[in-house]
Design a protein around this motif. Structure first.
Motif, PDB file in Angstrom:
ATOM      1  N   ILE A  73      15.360  58.355   1.550  1.00  0.00           N
ATOM      2  CA  ILE A  73      14.390  59.197   0.841  1.00  0.00           C
ATOM      3  C   ILE A  73      13.843  58.371  -0.313  1.00  0.00           C
ATOM      4  O   ILE A  73      14.574  57.949  -1.207  1.00  0.00           O
ATOM      5  CB  ILE A  73      15.052  60.490   0.333  1.00  0.00           C
ATOM      6  N   HIS A  74      12.548  58.120  -0.268  1.00  0.00           N
ATOM      7  CA  HIS A  74      11.913  57.239  -1.229  1.00  0.00           C
ATOM      8  C   HIS A  74      11.372  58.037  -2.415  1.00  0.00           C
ATOM      9  O   HIS A  74      11.261  59.266  -2.359  1.00  0.00           O
ATOM     10  CB  HIS A  74      10.820  56.432  -0.531  1.00  0.00           C
ATOM     11  N   VAL A  75      11.035  57.353  -3.468  1.00  0.00           N
ATOM     12  CA  VAL A  75      10.641  58.015  -4.714  1.00  0.00           C
ATOM     13  C   VAL A  75       9.481  58.975  -4.457  1.00  0.00           C
ATOM     14  O   VAL A  75       8.467  58.613  -3.862  1.00  0.00           O
ATOM     15  CB  VAL A  75      10.245  56.977  -5.774  1.00  0.00           C
ATOM     16  N   ASN A  91       1.346  46.575   0.967  1.00  0.00           N
ATOM     17  CA  ASN A  91       2.302  46.269  -0.098  1.00  0.00           C
ATOM     18  C   ASN A  91       2.584  44.773  -0.139  1.00  0.00           C
ATOM     19  O   ASN A  91       3.396  44.258   0.628  1.00  0.00           O
ATOM     20  CB  ASN A  91       3.600  47.063   0.121  1.00  0.00           C
ATOM     21  N   ASN A  92       1.920  44.070  -1.041  1.00  0.00           N
ATOM     22  CA  ASN A  92       2.169  42.648  -1.249  1.00  0.00           C
ATOM     23  C   ASN A  92       3.118  42.419  -2.418  1.00  0.00           C
ATOM     24  O   ASN A  92       3.221  41.319  -2.945  1.00  0.00           O
ATOM     25  CB  ASN A  92       0.855  41.897  -1.500  1.00  0.00           C
ATOM     26  N   ASP A  93       3.813  43.479  -2.827  1.00  0.00           N
ATOM     27  CA  ASP A  93       4.848  43.388  -3.857  1.00  0.00           C
ATOM     28  C   ASP A  93       6.170  43.054  -3.166  1.00  0.00           C
ATOM     29  O   ASP A  93       6.255  43.016  -1.936  1.00  0.00           O
ATOM     30  CB  ASP A  93       4.934  44.718  -4.615  1.00  0.00           C
ATOM     31  N   THR A  94       7.194  42.859  -3.961  1.00  0.00           N
ATOM     32  CA  THR A  94       8.508  42.509  -3.408  1.00  0.00           C
ATOM     33  C   THR A  94       9.429  43.715  -3.311  1.00  0.00           C
ATOM     34  O   THR A  94      10.581  43.574  -2.906  1.00  0.00           O
ATOM     35  CB  THR A  94       9.174  41.435  -4.289  1.00  0.00           C
ATOM     36  N   ARG A  95       8.931  44.901  -3.694  1.00  0.00           N
ATOM     37  CA  ARG A  95       9.769  46.096  -3.734  1.00  0.00           C
ATOM     38  C   ARG A  95       9.166  47.201  -2.881  1.00  0.00           C
ATOM     39  O   ARG A  95       7.951  47.262  -2.682  1.00  0.00           O
ATOM     40  CB  ARG A  95       9.885  46.604  -5.178  1.00  0.00           C
ATOM     41  N   MET A  96      10.057  48.083  -2.396  1.00  0.00           N
ATOM     42  CA  MET A  96       9.603  49.265  -1.670  1.00  0.00           C
ATOM     43  C   MET A  96       8.749  50.129  -2.584  1.00  0.00           C
ATOM     44  O   MET A  96       9.059  50.304  -3.769  1.00  0.00           O
ATOM     45  CB  MET A  96      10.812  50.070  -1.186  1.00  0.00           C
ATOM     46  N   THR A 127       3.316  62.045   0.558  1.00  0.00           N
ATOM     47  CA  THR A 127       3.922  60.859  -0.048  1.00  0.00           C
ATOM     48  C   THR A 127       4.542  60.013   1.056  1.00  0.00           C
ATOM     49  O   THR A 127       5.319  60.533   1.869  1.00  0.00           O
ATOM     50  CB  THR A 127       5.014  61.249  -1.070  1.00  0.00           C
ATOM     51  N   ILE A 128       4.214  58.735   1.079  1.00  0.00           N
ATOM     52  CA  ILE A 128       4.691  57.872   2.158  1.00  0.00           C
ATOM     53  C   ILE A 128       5.145  56.532   1.590  1.00  0.00           C
ATOM     54  O   ILE A 128       4.548  56.004   0.655  1.00  0.00           O
ATOM     55  CB  ILE A 128       3.597  57.673   3.234  1.00  0.00           C
ATOM     56  N   GLU A 129       6.208  55.995   2.197  1.00  0.00           N
ATOM     57  CA  GLU A 129       6.705  54.689   1.778  1.00  0.00           C
ATOM     58  C   GLU A 129       5.890  53.568   2.406  1.00  0.00           C
ATOM     59  O   GLU A 129       5.334  53.715   3.497  1.00  0.00           O
ATOM     60  CB  GLU A 129       8.177  54.532   2.143  1.00  0.00           C
ATOM     61  N   VAL A 130       5.832  52.443   1.687  1.00  0.00           N
ATOM     62  CA  VAL A 130       5.217  51.221   2.214  1.00  0.00           C
ATOM     63  C   VAL A 130       6.210  50.087   1.954  1.00  0.00           C
ATOM     64  O   VAL A 130       6.510  49.761   0.800  1.00  0.00           O
ATOM     65  CB  VAL A 130       3.860  50.919   1.543  1.00  0.00           C
ATOM     66  N   TYR A 131       6.715  49.503   3.028  1.00  0.00           N
ATOM     67  CA  TYR A 131       7.722  48.455   2.908  1.00  0.00           C
ATOM     68  C   TYR A 131       7.123  47.192   2.280  1.00  0.00           C
ATOM     69  O   TYR A 131       5.939  46.907   2.480  1.00  0.00           O
ATOM     70  CB  TYR A 131       8.302  48.118   4.281  1.00  0.00           C
ATOM     71  N   PRO A 132       7.931  46.440   1.538  1.00  0.00           N
ATOM     72  CA  PRO A 132       7.422  45.186   0.969  1.00  0.00           C
ATOM     73  C   PRO A 132       7.004  44.226   2.072  1.00  0.00           C
ATOM     74  O   PRO A 132       7.725  44.028   3.055  1.00  0.00           O
ATOM     75  CB  PRO A 132       8.614  44.645   0.165  1.00  0.00           C
ATOM     76  N   GLY A 133       5.799  43.674   1.931  1.00  0.00           N
ATOM     77  CA  GLY A 133       5.271  42.773   2.948  1.00  0.00           C
ATOM     78  C   GLY A 133       4.734  43.489   4.170  1.00  0.00           C
ATOM     79  O   GLY A 133       4.468  42.861   5.194  1.00  0.00           O
ATOM     80  N   ALA A 134       4.543  44.810   4.065  1.00  0.00           N
ATOM     81  CA  ALA A 134       4.098  45.596   5.224  1.00  0.00           C
ATOM     82  C   ALA A 134       2.937  46.501   4.827  1.00  0.00           C
ATOM     83  O   ALA A 134       2.436  46.450   3.696  1.00  0.00           O
ATOM     84  CB  ALA A 134       5.264  46.416   5.777  1.00  0.00           C
TER      85      ALA A 134
END
Length: 590
Positions: A266-268, A446-451, A488-495
């Motif tokens: 469960i993501h933020v 998501n070009n960040d390093t975190r979820m 609300t949806i998650e975006v994986y780092p590098g994805a």
């Protein structure tokens, strides 16, 4: 007893009176007194934001189409706004509780939110939108029940529990802000809270003695609905219950295809409903766990919340190691299979009697595509900032639609780029100039390093795709039949994650990252969705108690405005007028 006979003229009045008095949708009202209290959820006394002295805040309990009135009194020493993620206020972005749509509530003043939960069901939460305040509390659950005539797509549970999980710092939000403004990251949280309480002492080294923990009391053989919300600052959490399966049934107000999981990420900012059957023996209590996910878990061991599931016939306390988290931390391809498995229950009714799956989103032509790229924080004008498409958002001095009505110039620009540009990052108040009644594709990259978690106020969107390495071939793999609709949806780092949105809700709507640190640093924008032929039917005007600020600050006359009182006053006048008319008609008839 004498029989009273009314003339047909009087009966018309009675019918009219009954319709006006009883045809309106019901209203639920709440009085929120926001203040600081001292609490020690992790064993360290700290300043916490409470509502009515309670942390977390009280449940808002409504039903589809109810009107919700919440009078918020700001007892803090700084401005405050309450926002309602996932509550799709139809045509009414004035009540959204973010700076682009609403002037803040100054200290020692109040504002009454008044909105309708039109055509919605499900599990949500509310919380502060300003200045990282949610990292100190001020949040609480929000449930919208089905109307009696609409069945839920599972047997009525034997009970209903809300579980609010989230990472937690013993430094309050003002200290966390200072860290961010000085260019630091927030660092590893000090723990995870479950319903505002610290962990059960499962480990004597990691958990100090004397910490209050949450206990969920259940009866053997019964099935309960658990509504789980990640209200934390920035950490994705894995939720699990020792020895029990989690049957997923709803997320962000949409019923899902029912599937069993042993644990769930469960993501933020996300909310899920699970059915859990108490089918284990009661030799002991069981652990409820929420632990940090997609981090170095051997280092982040303390970032674990533990509550207790207590059977009424339990023979003893929970003991032994916690149930294991998923072992796929270094195989995110496998981890992504879980969110990809979430599907919409297209045979279930939601707020309306027709099946939710009757909206054939996959056959609608896309009118615009927006690629929104997030990057790690960068330095802009000497300060650390976060960006979308190279723009770090600066909130306008005057709320956007209020600026429109009063012709305030230069408050914002409608030039947010629909894809990343090859230019230096900048500070700007740049909005997406979206087309009312358009059907858009948004690709969150998501070009960040975190979820990261992304949220869209005022809307739900269809999650059609999620993967690494976006290209034209990927569009052919979109789910165009039963993709889950959520906010609300998650975006994986590098994805990337792709969503479809039907822009049928006129107004100014916030599009942001839900991770509070990145949101505070400017990773947001707004969708400007205005009907060019607006005639009062597609977008509400400002409420009677609208606050003024920025270029319009001089228009703010009353220090404390209460729309609920104003509204009740109007209803009372109508009631008295009709009553006098009715009595006069009765008198004349005699």
């Amino acid at each position: 007893m004498a029989l009273i006979r009314f003339s047909p003229f009087v009966l018309v009045y009675i019918a009219l009176f009954s319709r006006l008095c009883f045809a309106a949708d019901p209203t639920v009202s709440y009085d929120f007194k926001v203040s600081y209290i001292t609490a020690s959820p992790l064993g360290v006394p700290q300043q916490v934001i409470a509502i009515g002295g309670n942390f977390p805040g009280p449940l808002i309990n409504a039903t589809t189409n109810y009107n919700v009135v919440v009078n918020v009194h700001n007892g803090l020493d700084e401005n405050f706004l309450m926002t309602w993620p996932g509550i799709q206020m139809r045509r009414n972005s004035w009540q959204d509780g973010v700076l682009g749509t609403t002037c803040p509530i100054p200290p020692k003043q109040n504002f009454t939110y008044n909105f309708q939960v039109k055509d919605q069901i499900g599990s949500f939460f509310y919380g502060p939108s300003l200045n990282l305040q949610r990292a100190s509390g001020g949040f609480g659950p929000f449930i919208i029940n089905n109307r009696d005539i609409i069945a839920i797509p599972f047997a009525q549970p034997d009970g209903d529990f809300t579980i609010m999980i989230g990472d937690w710092y013993t430094r309050n939000h003002t200290a966390l802000r200072t860290d961010l403004e000085s260019g630091k990251e927030l660092g590893m949280p000090d723990g995870v809270l479950i319903n505002g309480k610290g962990p059960y002492r499962y480990n004597t080294t990691l958990v100090p003695d004397g910490i209050d923990y949450e206990t969920i009391n259940v009866d053997p053989g019964k099935t309960y609905r658990l509504r789980v919300h990640n209200v934390g600052t920035s950490t994705s959490l894995n939720f699990r219950i020792q020895g029990h399966n989690l049957l997923l049934v709803e997320t962000d107000g949409r019923y899902t295809v029912q599937q069993n999981y042993t644990s769930f990420d469960i993501h933020v900012g996300q909310s899920y409903s699970f059915l859990v059957t108490m089918d284990q023996n009661a030799t002991s209590d069981y652990y409820i766990v929420a632990s940090a996910r997609f981090v170095n878990e051997s280092i982040w061991q303390r970032v674990t919340g533990v509550a207790i599931l207590h059977y009424s016939n339990s023979k003893g306390p929970a003991a032994g190691p916690l149930p294991d988290a998923p072992a796929d931390i270094y195989n995110q391809w496998a981890a992504m299979n879980q969110p990809k498995s979430i599907r919409q229950n297209t045979t279930a009714s939601g707020a309306r009697p027709n099946p939710q799956g009757s909206f054939h989103y996959g056959s609608i032509n896309v009118t615009d595509t927006y690629v929104l790229r997030s990057l790690p924080p960068v330095t802009i004008n000497g300060k650390q900032r976060a960006t979308l498409n190279g723009i770090s958002f600066v909130n306008p001095d005057t709320p956007i639609r209020l600026a429109d009505i009063h012709k305030v110039k230069g408050d914002y620009k409608l030039d947010f780029p629909n894809q990343p540009l090859n230019r230096s990052p900048r500070l700007d108040t740049s909005l997406i100039n979206a087309t009312y009644k358009g059907f858009i594709e948004v690709i969150l990259q998501n070009n960040d390093t975190r979820m990261q978690s992304f949220h869209m106020n005022g809307y739900s969107f269809f999650v059609t795709g999620m993967d690494w390495g976006f290209g034209q071939k990927t569009r052919g793999q979109y789910n165009k039949w039963d993709a889950i609709s959520r906010c609300t949806i998650e975006v994986y780092p590098g994805a990337w994650t792709a969503v479809f949105v039907s822009l049928d809700n006129a107004g100014i709507w916030n599009l942001r990252i839900q991770n509070l640190d990145r949101w505070y640093l400017g990773q947001e924008t707004y969708m400007y969705i205005v009907n060019p032929e607006e005639n009062g039917n597609t977008e509400m005007g400002p409420p009677d108690n609208v606050r003024y600020c920025g270029a319009l600050a001089s228009m703010q006359k009353d220090k404390s405005t209460n729309a609920a009182v104003s509204d009740l006053g109007g209803q009372t006048k109508l009631f008295l007028t009709l009553l006098m008319t009715l009595l006069t008609a009765i008198f004349i008839s005699y």
